[in-house]
Design a protein around this motif. Sequence first.
Motif, short mmCIF file in Angstrom:
data_model
loop_
_atom_site.label_atom_id
_atom_site.label_comp_id
_atom_site.label_asym_id
_atom_site.label_seq_id
_atom_site.Cartn_x
_atom_site.Cartn_y
_atom_site.Cartn_z
N LEU A 68 -11.13 -5.09 15.68
CA LEU A 68 -9.71 -4.86 15.41
C LEU A 68 -9.28 -5.60 14.14
O LEU A 68 -8.62 -5.02 13.27
N GLN A 69 -9.66 -6.86 14.01
CA GLN A 69 -9.26 -7.65 12.85
C GLN A 69 -9.83 -7.07 11.55
O GLN A 69 -9.14 -7.02 10.53
N LYS A 72 -7.85 -3.90 10.74
CA LYS A 72 -6.52 -4.20 10.22
C LYS A 72 -6.59 -4.69 8.77
O LYS A 72 -5.66 -4.50 8.01
N LYS A 73 -7.71 -5.33 8.39
CA LYS A 73 -7.89 -5.73 6.99
C LYS A 73 -8.16 -4.50 6.12
O LYS A 73 -7.68 -4.41 4.99
N PRO A 76 -4.41 -1.68 6.95
CA PRO A 76 -3.36 -2.46 7.64
C PRO A 76 -2.34 -1.60 8.39
O PRO A 76 -1.80 -2.04 9.41
N ASP A 77 -2.06 -0.39 7.89
CA ASP A 77 -1.01 0.43 8.51
C ASP A 77 -1.50 1.31 9.65
O ASP A 77 -0.69 1.97 10.29
N PRO A 79 -2.40 2.22 13.24
CA PRO A 79 -2.25 1.63 14.57
C PRO A 79 -3.57 1.68 15.34
O PRO A 79 -4.34 2.63 15.21
N LYS A 97 -1.67 -9.47 19.92
CA LYS A 97 -1.29 -10.56 19.01
C LYS A 97 -2.03 -10.45 17.68
O LYS A 97 -1.52 -10.88 16.65
N SER A 98 -3.23 -9.87 17.70
CA SER A 98 -4.03 -9.72 16.48
C SER A 98 -3.71 -8.44 15.72
O SER A 98 -4.40 -8.10 14.78
N GLY A 99 -2.70 -7.72 16.18
CA GLY A 99 -2.27 -6.55 15.41
C GLY A 99 -2.46 -5.20 16.08
O GLY A 99 -2.12 -4.19 15.49
N ALA A 100 -3.00 -5.18 17.31
CA ALA A 100 -3.13 -3.90 18.01
C ALA A 100 -1.74 -3.35 18.33
O ALA A 100 -0.80 -4.13 18.58
N PHE A 101 -1.60 -2.03 18.33
CA PHE A 101 -0.33 -1.41 18.67
C PHE A 101 0.01 -1.67 20.14
O PHE A 101 1.11 -2.02 20.49
#
Length: 123
Positions: A68-69, A72-73, A76-77, A79, A97-101
Amino acid sequence: MTEVPIRVLLVDDELGFLDVLAKRMGKRGYAVTTAGSGAESIRVLRDHDFDVAVLDLKLDDMDGIEVLQIMKKMVPDMPVIMLTGHGSEKAAREGVKSGAFDYLLKPCDLDDLLDKIGQAVAG
């Protein structure tokens, strides 16, 4: 006007589950690309654009949060929806918390997953 299908990257190391889910989503008009490992998903993501990723939290080769991380790098947009079984809701919340929708528990109902994908893509 033809509706453009939602492009989904589906990542799971349970290949039977991956295949069945991809076929069912394809029948509903989604453009699904599958990856059977975290490393494969990253390779695929380098070469293709997706509207959303559905990522299993427990992969053989990499931790789902780590994948996931990286995703997201890279995008980034985009989901990312986490799928989790094995009673690991705590890890799924960590993913959010790490950016998952959002996350869903496996096995999830197909309609619930498609609703979640719709929400993610709508932004």
